[in-house]
Scaffold this motif. Structure first.
Motif, short mmCIF file in Angstrom:
data_model
loop_
_atom_site.label_atom_id
_atom_site.label_comp_id
_atom_site.label_asym_id
_atom_site.label_seq_id
_atom_site.Cartn_x
_atom_site.Cartn_y
_atom_site.Cartn_z
N GLN B 40 0.43 -4.89 -1.67
CA GLN B 40 0.53 -3.84 -1.01
C GLN B 40 -0.02 -4.17 0.63
OE1 GLN B 40 -1.16 0.70 -0.94
NE2 GLN B 40 -2.21 -0.83 -2.31
N SER B 74 -2.85 3.75 -5.10
CA SER B 74 -1.99 3.25 -3.84
C SER B 74 -1.38 2.13 -4.55
CB SER B 74 -3.00 2.85 -2.86
OG SER B 74 -4.02 1.95 -3.14
N SER B 77 1.46 3.10 -6.66
CA SER B 77 2.37 3.57 -5.68
C SER B 77 3.28 2.39 -5.11
CB SER B 77 1.98 4.35 -4.66
OG SER B 77 1.49 5.75 -4.92
N HIS B 135 -2.17 8.31 -1.48
CA HIS B 135 -1.01 7.84 -2.32
C HIS B 135 -0.96 8.41 -3.61
CE1 HIS B 135 -0.52 4.35 0.76
NE2 HIS B 135 0.34 5.29 1.12
N ASP B 205 -9.20 5.67 -6.66
CA ASP B 205 -8.65 4.48 -5.74
C ASP B 205 -9.94 3.81 -5.31
OD1 ASP B 205 -7.49 2.97 -3.79
OD2 ASP B 205 -5.63 4.15 -4.33
#
Ligand code: SF4
Lengths: 481, 239
Positions: B40, B74, B77, B135, B205
């Protein structure tokens, strides 16, 4: 073209965040816009609101995909209505067209209703240079014209000015007595502008929508100045970006529902003005001459790319600014050009200079709030990511990422490419971090990039053992067994 | 299970709590030991080629699993949404990414929707407030599941903060590239946490948690920041 100061984003934004007065105003005004918007869309319910956005998005998409056809149609319909259509490649050409019309008419004074495209053009400066007096008639625009500043927000250009500051501007320029009474301030502006309206030779307006089928310019305003501008002087010039096209008059209704609700949280604005050309011979008033200038100024660069084309759907409602955590802190001027906020961070680099505007696409947490409120469903985070990708892997006119960052990411990639290398690297870091760690936290880490973090936040130390190690010790046997 | 880099190196206790919560829901947990990162950070920075290499590696490692559960909105995602974008021009990898995307779940959503555990047998006596990680909320549309889970924890009182869905200003590299803006956004979040009256800030997260916790400890705030798994797992039970 209006001066491009995007290269100063870092400096300008850090100044803005440390200005308590500005922070206060931003929080107050943005909060108000968000609340008003939420209230105005509530009556539809999430599902129908979403359907309306979807429909608006597809109408815009269709118009853009067939832009050549619709621009040609606009040319024909407006001519049929007795008006003139001009196409301008850039702002220089657009300014020249306005000046030519003004010179022919021996114009001395031009009144303007709000137009972001004319901000792109730097039209006021161009007129002044030619000895013609430009007067903004939207109250907010009038204020920033007096202050000689660019707009702070797409729909609220002078939102950063306090009553006091407005009063001071009026004292300086109009020689009026100081007052903090908003009504009184409005009366002062109204009196000053009245005189300008009745003596102007040309009215310049923007265009919220241009309807191809009927050759109609649609203006959405609240102060009535748009109607005055388009009907009082003998000549009306509308300036519009080429993307403002709507195919048919029946499309307008949907956008008139979406735009004011997304922008100010109104169900409808006080004035919705439809102008389809000069006055008819039977009309008692209205302009004798009508010009529409369709301005490209880099929009075709967005058009060429199917992903960037999405950004041209924008109807400039400002909702993405209001909800953006970054805009809400750095305000409009930090972005350094006409369009601030999330949509500005996408279109400004392409419309001006990608390299010079390199900081804008990175000034986002990619939180996605803008995409959720956008009435035409522009996927702004995706476009920001695209610009970032161009900054790393684009051609030489686009690449802007520093060698240090490239080196760091390259090193990171090598490290996470095998489990053993990550263990080696983190074990080394565990050994070294002892020097800077206290009670499991690091208060100051003098490393590039990270030092920015530890100025205001503690950084966690690496755990004594990674999860992978703990898994080996704690769980793997149970699982294996 | 994919634990994510942050959990692996900085917050292993969250990984342990994740394993425990899953086991409690009757899930057989495996930890492919070769895992590293989802890519990411490179993807968000615009380094797509580098991200692709790491993403391909991720596909290789996790392809065999029936589900991939991630305790981070996140990272989930990245795998579920952004891998598809990353591989859009490569039909073979795209197909593999699509399959993986369908089988990948964020922890709270997995517990509620796949494992069917709206009610977790846990007790935790505290007043908490929940931060919707961006996210998780906007890429994956997850906001009810974590709240359902928290409500089922005995003794837990959920006191919603104002603007729980507003970003905390982390944004990965953003937090170090623009530390001043990031901090200004975070301040607002801290104020909202404070006025919720909660003792614990909960999020799904570790990016947001690291960010919020970092400021809490710097400012000497008395509140704590915890991952939702830590409330659900027996280890976390302090009652
Ligand atoms: S991008 Fe969308 S939300 Fe932002 S100003 Fe344009 S139409 Fe409004």
């Amino acid at each position: 073209m209006a001066e491009v100061k995007t290269a100063k984003f870092k400096k300008a934004s850090s100044q803005a965040v440390s200005d308590p007065k500005l922070q206060n105003t931003l929080e107050h005004v943005m909060g108000h816009f968000i609340e008003a918007r939420a209230g105005a869309i509530e009556e539809f319910g999430d599902e129908s609101w979403d359907q309306m956005r979807e429909r608006a998005s597809s109408i815009k998409k269709h118009a853009l995909e067939n832009l050549d056809y619709y621009l040609d149609l606009i040319d024909r319909t407006i001519q049929k209505n007795g008006g003139h259509v001009h196409f301008a490649k850039d702002t220089q050409e657009a300014n020249r067209i306005v000046l030519d019309i003004a010179k022919k008419a021996e114009a001395k004074r031009v009144i303007k209703s709000k137009s972001m495209v004319s901000e792109e053009m730097g039209l006021n400066k161009a007129l002044e240079k030619a000895g013609i007096e430009p007067v903004e008639t939207d109250l907010g625009e009038y204020i920033i014209q007096l202050a000689d500043e660019p707009p702070f927000h797409i729909i609220a250009p002078a939102m950063h000015k306090t009553k006091q500051e407005v009063s001071e501007l009026f004292q300086d320029w109009l020689r009026t007595a100081p007052t903090q009474d908003i009504k009184q301030l409005c009366i002062i502006a109204r009196d000053a502008l009245r005189e300008k309206f009745s003596t102007a030779d040309i009215g310049v307006s923007g265009a919220n929508f241009v309807v191809a089928e009927t050759g109609t310019v649609v203006l959405v305003t609240n102060e009535g100045n748009g109607r005055m501008t388009t009907s009082t002087p003998k000549i009306h010039i509308a300036v519009s970006g080429i993307e403002k096209v709507l195919p048919a008059i029946e499309d307008v209704g949907l956008f008139l529902r979406l735009l004011p609700r997304s922008a100010t949280g109104q169900r409808i604005t006080s004035y919705n003005t439809f102008v389809s050309g000069p006055k008819f011979s039977t009309d008692e008033d209205g302009p004798e001459e009508f010009h529409l200038i369709m301005v490209d100024n880099g929009r075709l660069n967005l058009m060429r790319d199917p992903e960037f084309r999405e950004a041209l759907k924008c109807i400039r409602c400002g909702a993405c600014l209001n909800t953006c955590p970054i805009y809400r802190k750095v305000g409009g001027h930090s972005y350094g050009w006409v369009y601030p906020g999330p949509i500005g961070a996408v279109i400004t680099p392409v419309l001006t200079n990608i390299k010079q505007s390199k900081d804008l696409p990175y000034a986002s947490t990619l939180c996605g709030a803008c995409r959720d409120v956008c009435p035409v469903k522009i996927d702004i985070p995706k476009l920001l990511l695209k610009l970032r990708h161009m900054a790393v892997e684009g051609d030489s006119s686009q690449r802007s990422v520093s060698w240090i960052e490239r080196l760091m990411i390259g090193q990171w990639r090598k490290t996470v490419s095998t489990r053993s290398s990550i263990e080696r690297a983190t074990n080394l870091a565990r050994f070294l971090q002892v020097v800077v760690t206290k009670k499991g936290i690091i208060r100051n880490l003098p490393l590039p990039l990270i030092s920015g973090w530890t100025k205001s936040r503690d950084f966690p130390a690496l755990a004594p053992k990674s999860f992978a190690q703990l898994w080996q010790e704690k769980f793997s046997e149970e699982t294996d067994g | 299970m994919c634990v994510t880099c942050l959990v692996d190196q900085f917050f292993p206790e969250v990984g342990i709590a994740t394993v425990n919560s899953l086991r409690k829901a009757g899930v057989d947990v495996d930890f492919p030991s070769d895992q590293t990162c989802c890519g990411q950070i490179a993807f968000n920075g615009g380094f797509q080629s580098e991200a692709k290499k790491i993403a391909e590696r991720f596909l290789d490692i996790f392809e065999g699993e029936s589900y991939v559960v991630v305790p981070s909105g996140s990272c989930a995602s990245m795998i579920k949404v952004y891998y598809l974008e990353l591989f859009q021009d490569d039909p073979v990898l795209l197909e593999r990414a699509q399959k993986l995307s369908e089988r990948t779940h964020e922890l709270s959503e997995f517990l509620v929707n796949v494992a069917g555990h709206q009610n977790i047998d846990a007790s935790y006596h505290a007043k908490v407030t929940y931060h919707d990680a961006c996210h998780l909320l906007r890429e994956l549309g997850i906001s009810d599941e974590p709240r359902e889970l928290m409500k089922s924890v005995e003794g837990l009182e959920l006191s919603e903060m104002q603007d729980s869905d507003r970003c905390c200003g982390f944004g990965g590299l953003f937090s170090v590239k623009y530390p001043e803006i990031s901090k200004a956004i975070l301040e607002e979040k801290l104020r909202n946490i404070e006025s919720s009256g909660a003792d614990i800030l909960v999020a799904n997260d570790c990016g947001c948690l690291m960010h919020i916790r970092g400021a809490m400890s710097r400012q000497g705030m008395k509140q704590e920041a915890m991952h939702i798994a830590q409330l659900l797992s027996p280890d976390a039970d302090r009652s």
